[in-house]
Enzyme design. Structure first.
Site, PDB file in Angstrom:
ATOM      1  N   TYR A  32       3.630  10.285 -11.296  1.00  0.00           N
ATOM      2  CA  TYR A  32       2.506   9.162 -10.417  1.00  0.00           C
ATOM      3  C   TYR A  32       1.508   8.696 -11.000  1.00  0.00           C
ATOM      4  CZ  TYR A  32      -0.566   8.550  -6.583  1.00  0.00           C
ATOM      5  OH  TYR A  32      -1.665   7.960  -5.703  1.00  0.00           O
ATOM      6  N   LYS A  91       1.812   5.388 -11.197  1.00  0.00           N
ATOM      7  CA  LYS A  91       0.336   4.004 -11.019  1.00  0.00           C
ATOM      8  C   LYS A  91      -0.438   3.369 -11.987  1.00  0.00           C
ATOM      9  CE  LYS A  91       0.444   4.904  -6.890  1.00  0.00           C
ATOM     10  NZ  LYS A  91      -0.155   4.253  -5.584  1.00  0.00           N
ATOM     11  N   ASN A 131       1.253  -1.502   0.239  1.00  0.00           N
ATOM     12  CA  ASN A 131       0.517   0.003   0.037  1.00  0.00           C
ATOM     13  C   ASN A 131       0.834   1.513  -0.076  1.00  0.00           C
ATOM     14  OD1 ASN A 131      -2.534   1.715   0.927  1.00  0.00           O
ATOM     15  ND2 ASN A 131      -0.784   1.923   2.874  1.00  0.00           N
TER      16      ASN A 131
END
Ligand SMILES: NC(=O)c1ccc[n+]([C@@H]2O[C@H](COP(=O)([O-])OP(=O)(O)OC[C@H]3O[C@@H](n4cnc5c(N)ncnc54)[C@H](O)[C@@H]3O)[C@@H](O)[C@H]2O)c1
Length: 266
Positions: free
Chosen positions: A151, A155, A87
């Site tokens: 990002y 991701k 996570n």
């Protein structure tokens, strides 16, 4: 998978979504929760709150050796890891001009940490014919993150890895889920300024409203119980993904418009 009586590890467990996952796993009767985080004091605080069945382990997931050490610690102390929440994640703002150090750091934290964790976990899980890995990606991994190329790229890679694992190892009993939220109130989104509506207005992640981390954690554990791959706490993301796949040119035009609307006015 039923979380009761399971050995659970959560990276990024000291704060935000990770902390809420630790609390939710404890509430569902996990036997052990290992709270892993680069923030040792924060991890200790969460473990302390959860009591005897929790342990803190300082881990920088940007290091393969530290991820291995985490898996080794958990398995040698508590036995096989049943459920691993990969996570921990960071955001590096900017476009391609972001520094190489920034790109390397986010690549390691948001992507390679999941590769390293899975590499360490898989042999045991495959031997047992059971094991669950939940990767926290983001809606940015299905769509994009305005204002941050690092990002968006990392991701997307995290979603790609999760899909690959879910296909490749399903028949061997391995289960994988991929969490793709939009805005969640955490340190990453400046939870401290949550009453500052400007922060919300200036953020695409907040378009469909920010969720509390506890709400997201409950949604994640419900998905784990069902062994469902894609976890979308903001259901709107499914619509956006359909639109993007249906007509990429139209989707890009729409995103350009959103970006223009977010530019600060002089
Ligand atoms: N908050 C959101 O709106 C949102 C939306 C989509 C996805 N996410 C993702 O959710 C995950 C959790 O983020 P959050 O919002 O709870 O943020 P957060 O900042 O509250 O928590 C992140 C935790 O990860 C830890 N961490 C950071 N780098 C680390 C490293 N190298 N090694 C170990 N731990 C490290 C931090 O110390 C922190 O405790 C991230 O992967 C993030 O990208 C968040």
């Amino acid at each position: 998978m039923d979380v009761a009586d399971r050995v659970v590890v959560v990276t990024g467990g000291a704060s935000g979504i990770g902390r809420a996952l630790c609390r939710a796993a404890a509430a569902q009767g996990a036997r052990v929760i290992v709270v892993a985080d680069i923030d040792a004091a924060g991890a200790e605080a969460v473990a302390h709150e959860l009591g005897e069945r929790a342990a803190a382990f300082r881990t920088d997931v940007a290091s393969g050796a530290e991820v291995n050490a985490l898996v080794e610690f958990a398995e040698s102390t508590y036995g096989a890891i049943d459920l691993f929440f990969a996570n921990a994640g960071i955001l590096v703002p900017g476009g391609v001009e972001a520094s190489d150090e920034g790109w390397e750091r986010i690549w390691h934290v948001n992507v390679m940490s999941h590769v390293w964790a899975t590499r360490a976990l898989l042999p045991g899980m495959l031997a047992r014919g059971e094991g669950y890995i939940v990767i926290t990606a983001s809606a940015a991994g299905l769509l994009t993150q305005l204002g941050s190329a690092p990002y968006s790229v990392t991701k997307h890679a995290a979603v790609g890895l999760a899909e690959w694992l879910a296909i490749t190892h399903y028949d061997a009993g391995i289960r994988v889920s991929c969490l793709c939220p939009q805005g969640v109130w955490t340190n990453m989104t400046g939870a401290g300024q949550r009453r500052d509506l400007r922060a919300v207005a200036q953020s695409t992640a907040g378009r469909d409203g920010f969720l509390e981390a506890e709400v997201v954690a409950d949604i994640v554990l419900a998905a784990v119980a069902e062994e469902r791959f894609l976890i979308l706490p903001h259901p709107e993301v499914a619509t956006y993904e359909h639109r993007r796949a249906d007509d990429r040119e139209r989707w890009l035009t729409g995103m350009r418009r959103v970006q223009a609307s977010l530019r600060p006015r002089a």
